[in-house]
Design a protein around this motif. Sequence first.
Motif, mmCIF file in Angstrom:
data_model
loop_
_atom_site.group_PDB
_atom_site.id
_atom_site.type_symbol
_atom_site.label_atom_id
_atom_site.label_comp_id
_atom_site.label_asym_id
_atom_site.label_seq_id
_atom_site.Cartn_x
_atom_site.Cartn_y
_atom_site.Cartn_z
ATOM 1 N N ARG A 70 0.800 -1.509 0.055
ATOM 2 C CA ARG A 70 0.065 0.076 0.067
ATOM 3 C C ARG A 70 0.970 1.085 0.033
ATOM 4 N N PRO A 71 0.681 2.232 -0.766
ATOM 5 C CA PRO A 71 1.244 3.518 -0.815
ATOM 6 C C PRO A 71 0.959 4.451 0.304
ATOM 7 N N LYS A 72 2.125 4.901 0.832
ATOM 8 C CA LYS A 72 1.977 5.910 1.979
ATOM 9 C C LYS A 72 2.975 7.130 1.728
ATOM 10 N N VAL A 73 2.468 8.277 1.611
ATOM 11 C CA VAL A 73 3.467 9.572 1.588
ATOM 12 C C VAL A 73 4.137 9.866 2.731
ATOM 13 N N SER A 74 5.415 10.014 2.977
ATOM 14 C CA SER A 74 6.137 10.627 3.908
ATOM 15 C C SER A 74 6.821 11.944 3.409
ATOM 16 N N VAL A 75 7.395 12.446 4.404
ATOM 17 C CA VAL A 75 8.091 13.609 4.032
ATOM 18 C C VAL A 75 9.315 13.801 4.430
ATOM 19 N N LEU A 76 10.378 14.226 3.851
ATOM 20 C CA LEU A 76 11.926 14.247 4.116
ATOM 21 C C LEU A 76 12.362 15.925 4.283
ATOM 22 N N GLY A 77 12.469 16.280 5.626
ATOM 23 C CA GLY A 77 12.672 17.710 5.944
ATOM 24 C C GLY A 77 13.969 18.227 5.153
ATOM 25 N N ASN A 78 14.013 19.196 4.520
ATOM 26 C CA ASN A 78 15.157 19.416 3.818
ATOM 27 C C ASN A 78 16.423 20.141 4.603
#
Length: 416
Positions: free
Chosen positions: A386-394
């Motif tokens: 299943r797809p799940k969007v995560s975020v990588l802080g710049n």
Amino acid sequence: LKPQNTYIKDTKGNIRVERVVGEGGVLPENQVTAPRKNKKNGESKTTRKEQLNCSWKEAHGRLGKQSWPMPVLKNKCEEEARPGYNTCKAHEYSEDPVTFAAKIKLLASLLRNSKNCCAYTGAGISTASGISDYATRVETVGHRPKQKIMSPWDAQPTLAHRVMAQLHKEGILKHWVQQNHDGLPQKAGYPQRDLNEIHGGWYDPSNPVVPMSGELRGDLFAWMQDWEQKADLCLTLGTSLCGMNADRMAVTPSKNHPELGTVIISLQQTKLDHIASLRFFATCDRVMEALATEMKFKIHPERVFNPSIPKECQIEEDVFRLPYDAKTGKPDTKKQMILDLREGAKVRITIGMYKGVEGEVRGKNREGHYKICFFHRLKKGSSIKRPKVSVLGNWWIESAAKKQVDLFPVVPMEQS
């Protein structure tokens, strides 16, 4: 003085109306004006100031003075601050201005004498940014200015976050154990290398948010234990201290270093007030603003975080050359990692419960942080993902370019 309607409590706690004025125009001790009740949340406000009912040490901390006036009730609420946990009522209190000023001077002295100061923060430090907390129950929040935001991802650091970042720059605050997931310390300029997001972080794909019944990430727990013993002073801000595993950060310094110990800053009472060396009943922003003035700090204005990346590490937009191993994500100056974060690039996670999970970069959000869609197996051994969007802080890119983190959370698929 003309008689007026007053409300008198009898010995059984019942209230009756009488037209009475006390001697000299002062109402008797058992007399209060008519309370305005709010049916929601059990909240009510009274015009007569009600003092905090506890020992002076719980009100001011053991390094305070018994002669200081007790904090007074600002907002009354009979609900529990954190239902189901070891918590207190959600009443909110405020400090006498003269006492508050004396406490600020004492706090500045403790900070100057500390060699290993650590912060331990909860949701209360972020409420002024517009992110809701768990423990606030009263609706009247005039003494807690709050930003209006479309999404928690849009939140910007509070004044307290910015002062804490300055404390680190000054070499006073050495470490920060953060219960929140919001990335506001990093947005304020606090370095990732000295921040333990013990309950998970929204901007770290390798550190998902830990549910209440979940387990803490092993390496982060060990790091917390190390600082639990190392800290000689703990600044505890905006947490209800209701029995979380991480509350050890407040308890242990108080035992090991009673001359400095633990400073607790919160509008509400906590079950650990008795261990405080210094206790503030105030918002985090109010205390940190006064502290910055006392210590003559120049605090930068609110602004969106923009990473500072050395030219030699920037190949082109969103493509970086970093001194890390492309397979492990660990520091390695001999094996330069080419990290491509352009839309469509493939990466995988290096540590934690999602170690080895692969993902694809889906662009950036409004603040320039990288959105990555990872594909998680529904269960171990399953071919269905299943797809799940995560975020990588710049800020991770800046920290890695400066060799400041011990492990980068993602590595490129092409070089693995």
